[in-house]
Motif scaffolding. Structure first.
Motif, PDB file in Angstrom:
ATOM      1  N   LEU A   1       0.850  -1.190  -0.080  1.00  0.00           N
ATOM      2  CA  LEU A   1      -0.114   0.095   0.044  1.00  0.00           C
ATOM      3  C   LEU A   1       0.920   1.325  -0.280  1.00  0.00           C
ATOM      4  CD1 LEU A   1      -2.877   1.033   0.081  1.00  0.00           C
ATOM      5  CD2 LEU A   1      -2.876   1.103   2.614  1.00  0.00           C
ATOM      6  N   LYS A   2       0.645   2.351  -0.902  1.00  0.00           N
ATOM      7  CA  LYS A   2       1.322   3.352  -1.045  1.00  0.00           C
ATOM      8  C   LYS A   2       0.880   4.536  -0.347  1.00  0.00           C
ATOM      9  CE  LYS A   2       3.789   5.955  -4.780  1.00  0.00           C
ATOM     10  NZ  LYS A   2       5.344   6.217  -4.364  1.00  0.00           N
ATOM     11  N   GLU A   3      -0.528   4.811  -0.918  1.00  0.00           N
ATOM     12  CA  GLU A   3      -1.330   5.663  -0.600  1.00  0.00           C
ATOM     13  C   GLU A   3      -2.650   5.525  -0.661  1.00  0.00           C
ATOM     14  OE1 GLU A   3       0.425   8.991  -2.434  1.00  0.00           O
ATOM     15  OE2 GLU A   3      -0.678   8.654  -4.220  1.00  0.00           O
ATOM     16  N   PHE A   4      -3.618   6.152   0.041  1.00  0.00           N
ATOM     17  CA  PHE A   4      -5.098   5.988  -0.363  1.00  0.00           C
ATOM     18  C   PHE A   4      -5.921   7.100  -0.112  1.00  0.00           C
ATOM     19  CE2 PHE A   4      -3.993   4.727   4.103  1.00  0.00           C
ATOM     20  CZ  PHE A   4      -5.068   5.433   4.879  1.00  0.00           C
ATOM     21  N   ASP A   5      -6.840   7.489  -0.594  1.00  0.00           N
ATOM     22  CA  ASP A   5      -7.810   8.421  -0.302  1.00  0.00           C
ATOM     23  C   ASP A   5      -9.245   8.099  -0.635  1.00  0.00           C
ATOM     24  OD1 ASP A   5      -8.070   8.371  -3.108  1.00  0.00           O
ATOM     25  OD2 ASP A   5      -6.753  10.088  -3.388  1.00  0.00           O
ATOM     26  N   LYS A   6      -9.947   9.141  -0.896  1.00  0.00           N
ATOM     27  CA  LYS A   6     -11.431   8.828  -0.873  1.00  0.00           C
ATOM     28  C   LYS A   6     -11.630   8.343  -2.006  1.00  0.00           C
ATOM     29  CE  LYS A   6     -13.157  13.371  -2.534  1.00  0.00           C
ATOM     30  NZ  LYS A   6     -12.509  13.226  -3.719  1.00  0.00           N
ATOM     31  N   ASP A   7     -10.736   8.143  -3.225  1.00  0.00           N
ATOM     32  CA  ASP A   7     -11.110   7.514  -4.544  1.00  0.00           C
ATOM     33  C   ASP A   7     -10.594   6.220  -4.579  1.00  0.00           C
ATOM     34  OD1 ASP A   7     -12.296   9.777  -5.413  1.00  0.00           O
ATOM     35  OD2 ASP A   7     -10.232  10.683  -6.015  1.00  0.00           O
ATOM     36  N   GLY A   8      -9.907   5.751  -3.591  1.00  0.00           N
ATOM     37  CA  GLY A   8      -9.549   4.394  -3.564  1.00  0.00           C
ATOM     38  C   GLY A   8      -8.107   4.124  -3.148  1.00  0.00           C
ATOM     39  N   LEU A   9      -7.502   3.159  -3.441  1.00  0.00           N
ATOM     40  CA  LEU A   9      -6.003   2.803  -3.036  1.00  0.00           C
ATOM     41  C   LEU A   9      -4.954   3.037  -4.296  1.00  0.00           C
ATOM     42  CD1 LEU A   9      -6.611  -0.624  -1.233  1.00  0.00           C
ATOM     43  CD2 LEU A   9      -7.092   1.684  -0.252  1.00  0.00           C
ATOM     44  N   ARG A  10      -3.763   3.327  -3.638  1.00  0.00           N
ATOM     45  CA  ARG A  10      -2.680   3.231  -4.698  1.00  0.00           C
ATOM     46  C   ARG A  10      -1.686   2.245  -4.115  1.00  0.00           C
ATOM     47  NH1 ARG A  10       1.147   8.059  -6.977  1.00  0.00           N
ATOM     48  NH2 ARG A  10       2.146   6.579  -8.475  1.00  0.00           N
ATOM     49  N   LEU A  11      -1.276   1.205  -5.010  1.00  0.00           N
ATOM     50  CA  LEU A  11      -0.161   0.146  -4.437  1.00  0.00           C
ATOM     51  C   LEU A  11       1.056   0.324  -5.354  1.00  0.00           C
ATOM     52  CD1 LEU A  11      -2.495  -2.779  -4.588  1.00  0.00           C
ATOM     53  CD2 LEU A  11      -2.270  -1.114  -2.994  1.00  0.00           C
ATOM     54  N   SER A  12       2.205  -0.162  -4.650  1.00  0.00           N
ATOM     55  CA  SER A  12       3.608  -0.200  -5.325  1.00  0.00           C
ATOM     56  C   SER A  12       4.046  -1.419  -5.155  1.00  0.00           C
ATOM     57  CB  SER A  12       4.321   1.045  -4.441  1.00  0.00           C
ATOM     58  OG  SER A  12       5.452   0.971  -4.725  1.00  0.00           O
ATOM     59  N   MET A  13       4.779  -1.681  -6.193  1.00  0.00           N
ATOM     60  CA  MET A  13       5.697  -3.090  -6.102  1.00  0.00           C
ATOM     61  C   MET A  13       7.153  -2.684  -6.210  1.00  0.00           C
ATOM     62  SD  MET A  13       3.728  -5.229  -8.931  1.00  0.00           S
ATOM     63  CE  MET A  13       4.581  -6.695  -8.690  1.00  0.00           C
ATOM     64  N   GLY A  14       7.370  -1.604  -5.788  1.00  0.00           N
ATOM     65  CA  GLY A  14       8.736  -1.164  -5.702  1.00  0.00           C
ATOM     66  C   GLY A  14       9.222  -0.787  -7.082  1.00  0.00           C
ATOM     67  N   PHE A  15       9.194  -1.491  -8.128  1.00  0.00           N
ATOM     68  CA  PHE A  15       9.750  -1.239  -9.611  1.00  0.00           C
ATOM     69  C   PHE A  15       8.676  -0.415 -10.075  1.00  0.00           C
ATOM     70  CE2 PHE A  15       8.585  -5.484  -9.533  1.00  0.00           C
ATOM     71  CZ  PHE A  15       7.876  -5.509 -10.623  1.00  0.00           C
ATOM     72  N   PHE A  16       7.358  -0.683  -9.852  1.00  0.00           N
ATOM     73  CA  PHE A  16       6.050  -0.063 -10.575  1.00  0.00           C
ATOM     74  C   PHE A  16       5.252   0.409  -9.376  1.00  0.00           C
ATOM     75  CE2 PHE A  16       2.140  -0.638 -12.586  1.00  0.00           C
ATOM     76  CZ  PHE A  16       2.500   0.134 -13.963  1.00  0.00           C
ATOM     77  N   ASP A  17       4.838   1.787  -9.789  1.00  0.00           N
ATOM     78  CA  ASP A  17       3.853   2.424  -8.602  1.00  0.00           C
ATOM     79  C   ASP A  17       2.487   2.842  -9.026  1.00  0.00           C
ATOM     80  OD1 ASP A  17       6.167   2.630  -6.915  1.00  0.00           O
ATOM     81  OD2 ASP A  17       6.589   4.523  -7.287  1.00  0.00           O
ATOM     82  N   ASP A  18       2.028   2.578 -10.272  1.00  0.00           N
ATOM     83  CA  ASP A  18       0.832   2.782 -10.762  1.00  0.00           C
ATOM     84  C   ASP A  18      -0.150   1.798 -10.977  1.00  0.00           C
ATOM     85  OD1 ASP A  18       1.615   5.735 -11.514  1.00  0.00           O
ATOM     86  OD2 ASP A  18       2.924   4.960 -12.955  1.00  0.00           O
ATOM     87  N   ILE A  19      -0.483   1.365  -9.656  1.00  0.00           N
ATOM     88  CA  ILE A  19      -1.389   0.386  -9.495  1.00  0.00           C
ATOM     89  C   ILE A  19      -2.665   1.043  -8.581  1.00  0.00           C
ATOM     90  CG2 ILE A  19      -2.156  -1.765  -8.508  1.00  0.00           C
ATOM     91  CD1 ILE A  19       0.984  -2.412  -8.723  1.00  0.00           C
ATOM     92  N   TYR A  20      -3.616   1.145  -9.334  1.00  0.00           N
ATOM     93  CA  TYR A  20      -4.842   1.606  -8.627  1.00  0.00           C
ATOM     94  C   TYR A  20      -5.885   0.969  -8.394  1.00  0.00           C
ATOM     95  CZ  TYR A  20      -2.468   6.154  -9.884  1.00  0.00           C
ATOM     96  OH  TYR A  20      -1.379   7.076 -10.053  1.00  0.00           O
ATOM     97  N   ILE A  21      -6.521   1.063  -7.190  1.00  0.00           N
ATOM     98  CA  ILE A  21      -7.606   0.123  -6.683  1.00  0.00           C
ATOM     99  C   ILE A  21      -8.817   1.156  -6.740  1.00  0.00           C
ATOM    100  CG2 ILE A  21      -8.821  -1.397  -5.312  1.00  0.00           C
ATOM    101  CD1 ILE A  21      -5.935  -2.656  -6.228  1.00  0.00           C
ATOM    102  N   PRO A  22      -9.750   1.302  -7.801  1.00  0.00           N
ATOM    103  CA  PRO A  22     -10.736   2.365  -7.296  1.00  0.00           C
ATOM    104  C   PRO A  22     -11.823   1.858  -6.185  1.00  0.00           C
ATOM    105  CG  PRO A  22     -11.204   1.284  -9.557  1.00  0.00           C
ATOM    106  CD  PRO A  22      -9.815   0.561  -8.839  1.00  0.00           C
ATOM    107  N   PHE A  23     -12.469   2.877  -5.597  1.00  0.00           N
ATOM    108  CA  PHE A  23     -13.434   2.281  -4.589  1.00  0.00           C
ATOM    109  C   PHE A  23     -14.214   1.481  -4.987  1.00  0.00           C
ATOM    110  CE2 PHE A  23     -15.614   5.929  -6.324  1.00  0.00           C
ATOM    111  CZ  PHE A  23     -16.761   5.712  -6.455  1.00  0.00           C
ATOM    112  N   HIS A  24     -14.812   1.378  -6.285  1.00  0.00           N
ATOM    113  CA  HIS A  24     -16.263   0.408  -6.681  1.00  0.00           C
ATOM    114  C   HIS A  24     -15.351  -0.870  -6.764  1.00  0.00           C
ATOM    115  CE1 HIS A  24     -14.619   1.858 -10.447  1.00  0.00           C
ATOM    116  NE2 HIS A  24     -14.989   0.573 -10.797  1.00  0.00           N
TER     117      HIS A  24
END
Lengths: 133, 205
Positions: B89-112
């Motif tokens: 888990l990298k960060e989260f806000d009301k729109d969902g989560l943002r994950l990181s794999m170390g070498f790749f950071d643009d993974i988004y989990i939208p709230f729905h």
């Protein structure tokens, strides 16, 4: 640049890790590989892939054959090594219909038996042990 | 998650590399060109796996360097739809989560795509910082029983989260970027947590 074959074979995380190690990536020296390679190496070392060996992977491959899983599912099982039924359930599509509850548990047991366990669970890493006085 | 891709590339080998052997010089140039870059519809290039063929070496009139046609295999990061991956888990806000794999950071989990029903609420124990909560309803055996809910929070940055790849997108480069927008990401993975076994690993132990 011309893409001749976008999909020239998939690699398991284990294979990628051994490839990077053969290129000289290790925990101590970072300078011999490119930064992008080192970051991937770190990710793979952190995940459970670290303790797999060639034998354990091919052993697992042989044993899951009877379940008639898709290639992608087997790849995912090798990467994540789910040792509980719920982990299998996540990876295998329509798990209930294809494996049944017992099948999923059996498969999880096989994975647990074949792959060497990680030295310590990841969730406890870095935290002080409650038993240590 | 990782794939090999066969590509053919025509490259001009700068003269300062000619003191190296051809293999090394070509590899050096390919690495400079592709490493840590996203190639649209191919994925994030991690490494040059091997070089299959080096052809040519023609020096064009008026040019001070040989040009080679190289066939090589790249090791690319390109998850397939439906793949299960662990990330932090990298960060989260009301729109969902943002994950990181170390070498790749643009993974988004939208709230729905979070487990249903989830809500975003202040955490009273923790100085009213916001956090995501999954409220799992356990139905009682009789109908009279009240349904009890178990609460599973997602609030720990750096926690390992297992997600399923919902889609992988390669947005085209915007011509003009609004000033305060987040940096452009050439490859975006959308993930889902809405299934058994997904979410923080601690939920399922």
């Amino acid at each position: 640049m011309k893409i001749k074959n976008a999909n020239d074979g998939a690699l398991t995380n284990f294979e990628v890790l051994s490839f990077l190690q053969s290129r000289g990536a290790s925990k101590e020296v970072a300078a011999t590989v490119a930064p992008s390679e080192y970051k991937v190496f770190q990710y793979l070392v952190d995940t459970t892939v670290d303790k797999q060996t060639k034998e354990s992977v091919s052993d697992l491959l042989g044993k899951v054959k009877k379940y008639d899983l898709a290639k992608a599912e087997v790849l995912n099982i090798i990467n994540l090594r789910p040792t509980s039924a719920v982990g299998i359930y996540t990876i295998v599509e329509k798990c209930d219909a294809r494996l049944g509850e017992e099948g999923a548990q059996d498969l999880a047991d096989i994975v647990a038996e074949v792959s060497p366990p990680p030295e310590e669970p990841r969730s406890e890493e870095g935290l002080p042990q409650a038993n240590d006085v | 998650m990782f794939n090999l891709s066969l590509i053919e590339h025509t490259l001009r080998l700068p003269p300062h590399l000619l003191s190296l052997s051809l293999d090394k010089a070509v590899k050096h140039d390919l690495e400079k060109l592709f490493l840590d870059k996203v190639i649209a519809n191919l994925g994030l290039c991690v490494s040059v796996y091997d070089i299959r063929k080096i052809d040519g070496g023609f020096i064009f009139p008026g040019d001070g360097a040989p040009t080679y046609t190289v066939e090589c295999r790249l090791l690319v990061f390109r998850p397939f739809v439906g793949e299960i991956i662990d990330a932090k888990l990298k960060e989260f806000d009301k729109d969902g989560l943002r994950l990181s794999m170390g070498f790749f950071d643009d993974i988004y989990i939208p709230f729905h795509l979070l487990p249903y029903p989830s809500r975003f609420e202040p955490d009273s124990e923790n100085g009213n910082r916001f956090r995501w909560i999954w409220e799992y309803q356990v139905n009682g055996e009789n109908e009279d029983d009240q349904t009890s809910a178990t609460v599973y929070p997602i609030d720990e940055i750096g926690e390992t989260i297992r997600f399923r790849v919902q889609s992988v997108n390669y947005p085209s480069i915007p011509l003009e970027q609004p000033k305060d927008s987040k940096p452009f990401a050439p490859m975006v993975i959308t993930g889902s947590l809405d299934n058994d076994g997904l979410g923080p690993l601690s939920w399922w132990e």
